[in-house]
Design an enzyme around this catalytic site. Structure first.
Site, PDB file in Angstrom:
ATOM      1  N   HIS A  27     -31.787   9.029  56.595  1.00 29.76           N
ATOM      2  CA  HIS A  27     -30.826   8.495  57.574  1.00 29.76           C
ATOM      3  C   HIS A  27     -31.316   7.211  58.235  1.00 29.76           C
ATOM      4  O   HIS A  27     -30.530   6.479  58.838  1.00 29.76           O
ATOM      5  CB  HIS A  27     -30.465   9.555  58.630  1.00 29.76           C
ATOM      6  CG  HIS A  27     -31.491   9.784  59.684  1.00 29.76           C
ATOM      7  ND1 HIS A  27     -32.378  10.846  59.673  1.00 29.76           N
ATOM      8  CD2 HIS A  27     -31.792   9.099  60.816  1.00 29.76           C
ATOM      9  CE1 HIS A  27     -33.141  10.807  60.737  1.00 29.76           C
ATOM     10  NE2 HIS A  27     -32.811   9.751  61.450  1.00 29.76           N
ATOM     11  N   ASP A  57     -33.237  14.839  53.662  1.00 32.44           N
ATOM     12  CA  ASP A  57     -33.319  13.652  54.519  1.00 32.44           C
ATOM     13  C   ASP A  57     -34.618  12.889  54.304  1.00 32.44           C
ATOM     14  O   ASP A  57     -35.222  12.393  55.252  1.00 32.44           O
ATOM     15  CB  ASP A  57     -33.153  14.026  55.999  1.00 32.44           C
ATOM     16  CG  ASP A  57     -32.725  12.816  56.842  1.00 32.44           C
ATOM     17  OD1 ASP A  57     -32.405  11.770  56.257  1.00 32.44           O
ATOM     18  OD2 ASP A  57     -32.719  12.929  58.084  1.00 32.44           O
ATOM     19  N   GLY A 129     -35.908   6.313  66.935  1.00 38.10           N
ATOM     20  CA  GLY A 129     -36.916   5.375  66.441  1.00 38.10           C
ATOM     21  C   GLY A 129     -38.112   6.094  65.860  1.00 38.10           C
ATOM     22  O   GLY A 129     -38.855   5.543  65.056  1.00 38.10           O
ATOM     23  N   ASN A 130     -38.339   7.350  66.281  1.00 37.71           N
ATOM     24  CA  ASN A 130     -39.416   8.159  65.722  1.00 37.71           C
ATOM     25  C   ASN A 130     -39.087   8.678  64.322  1.00 37.71           C
ATOM     26  O   ASN A 130     -39.980   9.089  63.581  1.00 37.71           O
ATOM     27  CB  ASN A 130     -39.719   9.371  66.598  1.00 37.71           C
ATOM     28  CG  ASN A 130     -40.762   9.106  67.664  1.00 37.71           C
ATOM     29  OD1 ASN A 130     -40.480   9.152  68.851  1.00 37.71           O
ATOM     30  ND2 ASN A 130     -41.990   8.822  67.230  1.00 37.71           N
ATOM     31  N   SER A 131     -37.795   8.692  63.965  1.00 38.01           N
ATOM     32  CA  SER A 131     -37.381   9.272  62.698  1.00 38.01           C
ATOM     33  C   SER A 131     -38.129   8.638  61.532  1.00 38.01           C
ATOM     34  O   SER A 131     -38.200   7.409  61.414  1.00 38.01           O
ATOM     35  CB  SER A 131     -35.880   9.081  62.486  1.00 38.01           C
ATOM     36  OG  SER A 131     -35.149   9.876  63.374  1.00 38.01           O
ATOM     37  N   LEU A 186     -34.543  30.804  42.501  1.00 38.29           N
ATOM     38  CA  LEU A 186     -35.093  32.121  42.203  1.00 38.29           C
ATOM     39  C   LEU A 186     -34.084  32.956  41.435  1.00 38.29           C
ATOM     40  O   LEU A 186     -34.438  33.693  40.516  1.00 38.29           O
ATOM     41  CB  LEU A 186     -35.498  32.816  43.511  1.00 38.29           C
ATOM     42  CG  LEU A 186     -36.392  34.040  43.392  1.00 38.29           C
ATOM     43  CD1 LEU A 186     -37.698  33.691  42.690  1.00 38.29           C
ATOM     44  CD2 LEU A 186     -36.690  34.612  44.780  1.00 38.29           C
ATOM     45  N   GLY A 187     -32.818  32.846  41.811  1.00 35.67           N
ATOM     46  CA  GLY A 187     -31.769  33.584  41.121  1.00 35.67           C
ATOM     47  C   GLY A 187     -31.340  34.857  41.822  1.00 35.67           C
ATOM     48  O   GLY A 187     -30.864  35.792  41.173  1.00 35.67           O
ATOM     49  N   VAL A 188     -31.498  34.878  43.155  1.00 35.48           N
ATOM     50  CA  VAL A 188     -31.063  36.050  43.910  1.00 35.48           C
ATOM     51  C   VAL A 188     -29.975  35.656  44.890  1.00 35.48           C
ATOM     52  O   VAL A 188     -29.938  34.531  45.384  1.00 35.48           O
ATOM     53  CB  VAL A 188     -32.230  36.719  44.671  1.00 35.48           C
ATOM     54  CG1 VAL A 188     -33.240  37.301  43.701  1.00 35.48           C
ATOM     55  CG2 VAL A 188     -32.904  35.733  45.617  1.00 35.48           C
TER      56      VAL A 188
END
Length: 268
Positions: A27, A57, A129-131, A186-188
């Protein structure tokens, strides 16, 4: 008509290799026409977008420097513990190289309500701004990429959230090797256990992932997982809710092998 001025956005990033690969949030760079990186010693570089994964992200950038760059090494976010001290590094409100401290407040936190996220929650101050900046442990190892805050004002009010480093590392390695993200399944099919769901499923366990169906042709079926099994751990990582399971699987690729710990008819 008023002239449309180009808009400039700022964020943070982490250099993860001496040859200039940089990890940040999707983002932060989404929709950008051009990107510029300013390093801690005030040198500026044009950045190239290598790839992104909007689901986690995470975005991977590359700069070309004249000399090897200082970089941050990945830590193991699975071994991070609640109460452990962490530091958040970034550029909040365009204040370069700001460091804040806090502890890990929780792990496998899902903000979407759709069981699609598995954030590390901290109380280190993180603001706009920390992103894309680093969340590091006391050894300086990268254990998360600061991504979000929970706030009604848009500024920090006590909680911040980071993509675990094991997920971020897997995403950037996939982008480098394949050009996209390879998702393992995993398939569950099922749901996380709590008091209400335990009654619905007719079990006395309130933690874990209850399997209501096993998909045909998947690793879960080949391994012998069955309807009614309760998944309580994978590769030694405790599974108490669905975001634990989702977060772990986000670190795996197709054909990876994992050890699944299940409770079947009261027996492990």
């Amino acid at each position: 008509r008023p002239q449309q001025r180009p808009q400039i956005g700022t964020g943070s990033g982490v250099i993860i290799s001496p040859d200039g690969y940089i990890i940040t949030n999707n983002h932060v760079i989404e929709g950008a026409e051009s990107m510029e990186i300013t390093t801690n010693d005030n040198k500026t570089y044009d950045a190239k977008l290598i790839g992104t994964d909007p689901n986690t992200d995470i975005a991977l950038l590359k700069i070309e420097a004249d000399e090897p760059l200082d970089y941050t090494t990945f830590g193991d976010s699975n071994t991070a513990r609640i109460g452990e001290w962490v530091l958040a590094v970034g550029n909040p409100f365009n204040l370069n190289s700001t460091v804040t401290a806090g502890i890990i407040s929780a792990k496998s936190r899902d903000l979407s309500g759709q069981n699609t996220q598995s954030f590390i929650q901290t109380d280190a101050a993180v603001n706009p701004g920390n992103s894309g900046g680093a969340l590091v442990n006391i050894n300086g190892e990268l254990i998360g990429i600061n991504t979000a805050i929970s706030s009604q004002t848009g500024s920090y009010i006590g909680y911040s959230f980071a993509v675990p480093s094991n997920i971020a590392r897997k995403v950037v390695e996939d982008i480098m090797e394949f050009g996209n993200v390879q998702n393992g399944i995993l398939g569950v099919i099922g749901g996380e256990l709590n008091s209400k769901n335990a009654k619905t499923y007719g079990v006395d366990q309130t933690e874990g992932f209850f399997v209501t169906d096993v998909q045909k042709g998947t690793g879960a079926e080949k391994a012998g997982l069955k309807k009614g099994d309760i998944i309580q751990g994978i590769d030694g990582v405790s599974i108490s809710k669905f975001s634990d399971l989702k977060g772990f699987l986000n670190t795996k690729r197709p054909n990876d092998q994992v050890d699944v710990e299940v409770l079947r008819q009261g027996l492990k």
